[in-house]
Design an enzyme around this catalytic site. Structure first.
Site, PDB file in Angstrom:
ATOM      1  N   ASP A   1      51.554  21.153  67.900  1.00  0.00           N
ATOM      2  CA  ASP A   1      52.086  21.184  66.532  1.00  0.00           C
ATOM      3  C   ASP A   1      51.000  20.882  65.508  1.00  0.00           C
ATOM      4  OD1 ASP A   1      54.407  21.548  67.894  1.00  0.00           O
ATOM      5  OD2 ASP A   1      55.474  19.831  67.041  1.00  0.00           O
TER       6      ASP A   1
ATOM      7  N   LEU B   1      52.380  13.207  64.265  1.00  0.00           N
ATOM      8  CA  LEU B   1      52.703  14.080  65.402  1.00  0.00           C
ATOM      9  C   LEU B   1      52.124  13.522  66.698  1.00  0.00           C
ATOM     10  CD1 LEU B   1      51.842  17.546  63.784  1.00  0.00           C
ATOM     11  CD2 LEU B   1      53.918  16.193  63.557  1.00  0.00           C
TER      12      LEU B   1
ATOM     13  N   ALA C   1      51.625  11.465  69.991  1.00  0.00           N
ATOM     14  CA  ALA C   1      52.521  10.823  70.957  1.00  0.00           C
ATOM     15  C   ALA C   1      52.044  11.060  72.379  1.00  0.00           C
ATOM     16  CB  ALA C   1      53.938  11.407  70.831  1.00  0.00           C
TER      17      ALA C   1
ATOM     18  N   THR D   1      62.796  13.710  68.049  1.00  0.00           N
ATOM     19  CA  THR D   1      63.046  14.658  69.132  1.00  0.00           C
ATOM     20  C   THR D   1      64.498  14.692  69.600  1.00  0.00           C
ATOM     21  OG1 THR D   1      62.669  14.933  71.526  1.00  0.00           O
ATOM     22  CG2 THR D   1      62.102  12.811  70.611  1.00  0.00           C
TER      23      THR D   1
ATOM     24  N   GLU E   1      65.273  14.746  72.519  1.00  0.00           N
ATOM     25  CA  GLU E   1      65.320  13.875  73.701  1.00  0.00           C
ATOM     26  C   GLU E   1      66.060  12.569  73.378  1.00  0.00           C
ATOM     27  OE1 GLU E   1      64.230  14.960  76.651  1.00  0.00           O
ATOM     28  OE2 GLU E   1      64.310  13.094  77.795  1.00  0.00           O
TER      29      GLU E   1
ATOM     30  N   TYR F   1      60.302   7.727  77.116  1.00  0.00           N
ATOM     31  CA  TYR F   1      59.903   8.551  75.971  1.00  0.00           C
ATOM     32  C   TYR F   1      61.021   8.575  74.917  1.00  0.00           C
ATOM     33  CZ  TYR F   1      58.979  12.794  73.248  1.00  0.00           C
ATOM     34  OH  TYR F   1      58.779  13.677  72.215  1.00  0.00           O
TER      35      TYR F   1
ATOM     36  N   LYS G   1      61.007   6.979  71.122  1.00  0.00           N
ATOM     37  CA  LYS G   1      61.196   7.818  69.928  1.00  0.00           C
ATOM     38  C   LYS G   1      62.380   7.320  69.096  1.00  0.00           C
ATOM     39  CE  LYS G   1      57.968  11.072  69.962  1.00  0.00           C
ATOM     40  NZ  LYS G   1      57.189  11.539  68.809  1.00  0.00           N
TER      41      LYS G   1
HETATM   42  P1  NAP Z   1      51.245  17.448  72.196  1.00  0.00           P
HETATM   43  O1  NAP Z   1      50.767  18.843  72.276  1.00  0.00           O
HETATM   44  O2  NAP Z   1      51.379  16.640  73.433  1.00  0.00           O
HETATM   45  O3  NAP Z   1      50.275  16.665  71.171  1.00  0.00           O
HETATM   46  C1  NAP Z   1      50.293  15.280  71.064  1.00  0.00           C
HETATM   47  C2  NAP Z   1      49.143  14.838  70.183  1.00  0.00           C
HETATM   48  O4  NAP Z   1      49.126  13.399  70.119  1.00  0.00           O
HETATM   49  C3  NAP Z   1      47.757  15.248  70.709  1.00  0.00           C
HETATM   50  O5  NAP Z   1      46.939  15.555  69.611  1.00  0.00           O
HETATM   51  C4  NAP Z   1      47.262  13.980  71.390  1.00  0.00           C
HETATM   52  O6  NAP Z   1      45.865  13.887  71.492  1.00  0.00           O
HETATM   53  C5  NAP Z   1      47.789  12.947  70.400  1.00  0.00           C
HETATM   54  N1  NAP Z   1      47.821  11.595  70.938  1.00  0.00           N
HETATM   55  C6  NAP Z   1      48.328  11.164  72.104  1.00  0.00           C
HETATM   56  N2  NAP Z   1      48.147   9.833  72.234  1.00  0.00           N
HETATM   57  C7  NAP Z   1      47.525   9.408  71.097  1.00  0.00           C
HETATM   58  C8  NAP Z   1      47.053   8.149  70.629  1.00  0.00           C
HETATM   59  N3  NAP Z   1      47.166   7.047  71.371  1.00  0.00           N
HETATM   60  N4  NAP Z   1      46.462   8.096  69.408  1.00  0.00           N
HETATM   61  C9  NAP Z   1      46.306   9.229  68.674  1.00  0.00           C
HETATM   62  N5  NAP Z   1      46.712  10.449  69.073  1.00  0.00           N
HETATM   63  C10 NAP Z   1      47.306  10.532  70.277  1.00  0.00           C
HETATM   64  O7  NAP Z   1      52.662  17.381  71.452  1.00  0.00           O
HETATM   65  P2  NAP Z   1      53.367  18.490  70.507  1.00  0.00           P
HETATM   66  O8  NAP Z   1      54.176  19.370  71.359  1.00  0.00           O
HETATM   67  O9  NAP Z   1      52.361  19.032  69.566  1.00  0.00           O
HETATM   68  O10 NAP Z   1      54.397  17.560  69.717  1.00  0.00           O
HETATM   69  C11 NAP Z   1      54.030  16.923  68.503  1.00  0.00           C
HETATM   70  C12 NAP Z   1      54.949  15.731  68.267  1.00  0.00           C
HETATM   71  O11 NAP Z   1      56.306  16.187  68.207  1.00  0.00           O
HETATM   72  C13 NAP Z   1      54.930  14.681  69.365  1.00  0.00           C
HETATM   73  O12 NAP Z   1      55.121  13.433  68.762  1.00  0.00           O
HETATM   74  C14 NAP Z   1      56.133  15.019  70.237  1.00  0.00           C
HETATM   75  O13 NAP Z   1      56.599  13.861  70.886  1.00  0.00           O
HETATM   76  C15 NAP Z   1      57.099  15.527  69.189  1.00  0.00           C
HETATM   77  N6  NAP Z   1      58.071  16.526  69.624  1.00  0.00           N
HETATM   78  C16 NAP Z   1      57.672  17.647  70.281  1.00  0.00           C
HETATM   79  C17 NAP Z   1      58.600  18.613  70.629  1.00  0.00           C
HETATM   80  C18 NAP Z   1      58.194  19.869  71.342  1.00  0.00           C
HETATM   81  O14 NAP Z   1      59.081  20.536  71.917  1.00  0.00           O
HETATM   82  N7  NAP Z   1      56.938  20.276  71.298  1.00  0.00           N
HETATM   83  C19 NAP Z   1      59.954  18.436  70.291  1.00  0.00           C
HETATM   84  C20 NAP Z   1      60.318  17.286  69.595  1.00  0.00           C
HETATM   85  C21 NAP Z   1      59.364  16.348  69.249  1.00  0.00           C
HETATM   86  P3  NAP Z   1      45.064  14.577  72.739  1.00  0.00           P
HETATM   87  O15 NAP Z   1      44.932  16.033  72.385  1.00  0.00           O
HETATM   88  O16 NAP Z   1      43.787  13.843  72.738  1.00  0.00           O
HETATM   89  O17 NAP Z   1      45.893  14.366  73.975  1.00  0.00           O
HETATM   90  O1  G4F Z   2      59.158  21.330  79.378  1.00  0.00           O
HETATM   91  P1  G4F Z   2      59.660  19.958  79.635  1.00  0.00           P
HETATM   92  O2  G4F Z   2      58.734  18.989  80.267  1.00  0.00           O
HETATM   93  O3  G4F Z   2      60.231  19.437  78.252  1.00  0.00           O
HETATM   94  P2  G4F Z   2      61.232  18.233  77.874  1.00  0.00           P
HETATM   95  O4  G4F Z   2      61.318  17.234  78.946  1.00  0.00           O
HETATM   96  O5  G4F Z   2      62.491  18.855  77.401  1.00  0.00           O
HETATM   97  O6  G4F Z   2      60.449  17.558  76.664  1.00  0.00           O
HETATM   98  C1  G4F Z   2      59.866  18.349  75.633  1.00  0.00           C
HETATM   99  O7  G4F Z   2      60.834  18.558  74.635  1.00  0.00           O
HETATM  100  C2  G4F Z   2      61.258  17.366  73.946  1.00  0.00           C
HETATM  101  C3  G4F Z   2      62.318  17.800  72.907  1.00  0.00           C
HETATM  102  O8  G4F Z   2      63.595  17.682  73.481  1.00  0.00           O
HETATM  103  C4  G4F Z   2      60.053  16.740  73.291  1.00  0.00           C
HETATM  104  F1  G4F Z   2      60.434  15.648  72.584  1.00  0.00           F
HETATM  105  C5  G4F Z   2      59.036  16.352  74.364  1.00  0.00           C
HETATM  106  O9  G4F Z   2      57.879  15.808  73.734  1.00  0.00           O
HETATM  107  C6  G4F Z   2      58.633  17.610  75.122  1.00  0.00           C
HETATM  108  O10 G4F Z   2      57.925  18.453  74.246  1.00  0.00           O
HETATM  109  O11 G4F Z   2      60.957  20.031  80.569  1.00  0.00           O
HETATM  110  C7  G4F Z   2      62.067  20.809  80.204  1.00  0.00           C
HETATM  111  C8  G4F Z   2      63.037  20.825  81.370  1.00  0.00           C
HETATM  112  C9  G4F Z   2      63.389  19.455  81.921  1.00  0.00           C
HETATM  113  O12 G4F Z   2      64.763  19.391  82.150  1.00  0.00           O
HETATM  114  C10 G4F Z   2      62.653  19.385  83.255  1.00  0.00           C
HETATM  115  O13 G4F Z   2      63.284  18.562  84.221  1.00  0.00           O
HETATM  116  O14 G4F Z   2      62.429  21.546  82.453  1.00  0.00           O
HETATM  117  C11 G4F Z   2      62.678  20.838  83.643  1.00  0.00           C
HETATM  118  N1  G4F Z   2      61.624  21.218  84.609  1.00  0.00           N
HETATM  119  C12 G4F Z   2      61.855  21.888  85.776  1.00  0.00           C
HETATM  120  N2  G4F Z   2      60.696  22.040  86.441  1.00  0.00           N
HETATM  121  C13 G4F Z   2      60.324  20.961  84.512  1.00  0.00           C
HETATM  122  C14 G4F Z   2      59.742  21.478  85.674  1.00  0.00           C
HETATM  123  N3  G4F Z   2      59.600  20.349  83.549  1.00  0.00           N
HETATM  124  C15 G4F Z   2      58.259  20.249  83.727  1.00  0.00           C
HETATM  125  N4  G4F Z   2      57.508  19.676  82.751  1.00  0.00           N
HETATM  126  N5  G4F Z   2      57.637  20.738  84.854  1.00  0.00           N
HETATM  127  C16 G4F Z   2      58.335  21.353  85.852  1.00  0.00           C
HETATM  128  O15 G4F Z   2      57.772  21.762  86.861  1.00  0.00           O
END
Ligand code: NAP
Ligand code: G4F
Length: 346
Positions: free
Chosen positions: A15, A86, A88, A133, A135, A157, A161
């Site tokens: 993001d 962002l 985490a 999130t 979640e 997690y 959050k």
């Molecule tokens: P991501 O790709 O895992 O990126 C997480 C970012 O946080 C990376 O830049 C990471 O740095 C940084 N980070 C981790 N630990 C840190 C620390 N101790 N201090 C400073 N930075 C740190 O996550 P994303 O998918 O972009 O998501 C962005 C945010 O939205 C997160 O907070 C996530 O929990 C939340 N979120 C995501 C989703 C989704 O579906 N993608 C949905 C709902 C909420 P590095 O690159 O060095 O690891």
């Molecule tokens: O892709 P996932 O790991 O995403 P999850 O757990 O939904 O979390 C993501 O979305 C959240 C928003 O609701 C964010 F807050 C969070 O930071 C992250 O971006 O898993 C999605 C689903 C789960 O039910 C998991 O059990 O896929 C299932 N799954 C099945 N096989 C797997 C796998 N997940 C992962 N990571 N790897 C597998 O092999």
């Protein structure tokens, strides 16, 4: 007109990269916070750095959400108009292995930013976005989840959050900080982390099709997720900070699919003809063309507790923010496959 300054924690993530580009196109100066790592972790933003149009407005600084003094110094130095948190430990399964660290970064890290805003007397000057999130809904009983749906987190997690969500609301109510919680459902893209299920499936199936990999190992195939495109979702983060008053919003597509649905859609597009057989952990997919097993389940990818069902109702965001997701799941899968094919042909 003076350019707005945005400070992004988590700039190197999925993001962070999309939001940086979005804000640079809106003529912001973007200050991104990256943490120290033993190998280079700026792959997702290298193209921004290299782009002559963006270069002078994109600044990277070191910091870490576990380090309060670094956060305070960064905010003091940058003097931002908007802060986007962002950063985490964003992997749900990993949060069961490193619960204390996940709570520290995701929960206390958010508090550290809010406290820094307060210590620097920026309550009325800076706007704050918190990456919440779906979640947090966890074991929800609601058919659709909206801003009124109770939280019932089932992972370290999700719990961390929830703390971040409530502390953001608390600082808004107690100190008048313009602080918003985005409650975003899953959003993906070609630059999604490789251990999240969508990227893992696309990468695995494309590589199997190309003969570069034999099998893909997955966990729970029956949880349901509401998947959108990250590019659509960063726009709404910005929109939340442009309103007259701060508020919290649910963001999602309103559609839900199982992991197995996702595999089936992707396999069809990649032209892998598959047939499922077996049940539970023994369930597998066979490539009809050569009769080889290409997908198997492994216990290590299951979680101690699972979020079974997520489906958003983002009506408030549509009404108030005039936000609508542009990309369907099919568009998203197509884009992810195209990116994977290009990558593997390099
Ligand atoms: P991501 O790709 O895992 O990126 C997480 C970012 O946080 C990376 O830049 C990471 O740095 C940084 N980070 C981790 N630990 C840190 C620390 N101790 N201090 C400073 N930075 C740190 O996550 P994303 O998918 O972009 O998501 C962005 C945010 O939205 C997160 O907070 C996530 O929990 C939340 N979120 C995501 C989703 C989704 O579906 N993608 C949905 C709902 C909420 P590095 O690159 O060095 O690891
Ligand atoms: O892709 P996932 O790991 O995403 P999850 O757990 O939904 O979390 C993501 O979305 C959240 C928003 O609701 C964010 F807050 C969070 O930071 C992250 O971006 O898993 C999605 C689903 C789960 O039910 C998991 O059990 O896929 C299932 N799954 C099945 N096989 C797997 C796998 N997940 C992962 N990571 N790897 C597998 O092999």
């Amino acid at each position: 007109m003076k350019k707005k300054r945005a400070l992004i924690f988590g700039v190197t993530g999925q993001d962070g990269a999309y939001l940086s580009k979005f804000l640079l196109n809106k003529n912001y100066i973007v200050f991104g916070v990256k943490r120290r790592s033993s190998i280079i972790n700026t792959q997702r933003i290298d193209d921004i750095y290299e782009d002559i149009n963006y270069k002078s407005n994109f600044v990277l600084l070191y910091g870490d959400l576990t380090d309060a003094s670094s956060i305070l110094n960064l905010i003091k130095k940058v003097n931002p108009n908007e802060i986007y948190n962002l950063a985490a430990q964003s992997h749900v399964k990993v949060s069961f292995e490193v619960p204390e660290y996940s709570a520290d970064v995701n929960g206390l890290g958010t508090l550290r930013i809010l406290e820094a805003i307060r210590s620097l007397n920026l309550e009325k000057k800076v706007k704050f976005y918190q990456a919440g999130t779906s979640e947090m809904f966890g074991k929800t009983k609601s058919k659709f989840q909206n801003e009124k749906t109770p939280f019932h987190p089932v992972s370290p997690y999700g719990v961390s959050k929830c703390f971040a969500h409530w502390i953001t609301k608390n600082y808004r109510d107690a100190y008048g900080i313009y602080a918003c919680n985005g409650i975003l459902f899953n959003h993906e893209s070609p630059i999604r982390g490789e251990t999240f299920v969508t990227k893992k499936i696309i990468q695995g199936l494309v590589r199997i099709k190309q003969g570069l990999q034999k099998k893909l190992f997955l966990g729970n195939l029956y949880s349901k997720r509401d998947w959108g495109h990250a590019r659509d979702y960063v726009e709404v983060m910005w929109k939340m900070l442009q309103q007259n008053k701060p508020d919290d919003f649910v963001i999602g597509t309103g559609k839900t699919f199982t992991i197995k649905d996702f595999v089936n859609k992707a396999a069809k597009k990649i032209k892998l003809d598959i047939r499922w057989t077996g049940k539970g952990i023994k369930e597998k997919a066979i490539n009809i063309e050569n009769k080889k097993i290409i997908i198997e389940c492994r216990a290590r990818y299951f979680r101690p507790l699972e979020v079974d069902y997520l489906k958003s109702n983002a009506l408030r965001a549509k009404k108030i923010l005039k936000w609508f997701p542009k990309k369907s799941l099919d568009n998203l899968i197509d884009e992810m496959i195209e990116h994977e094919l290009e990558n593997n042909n390099d």
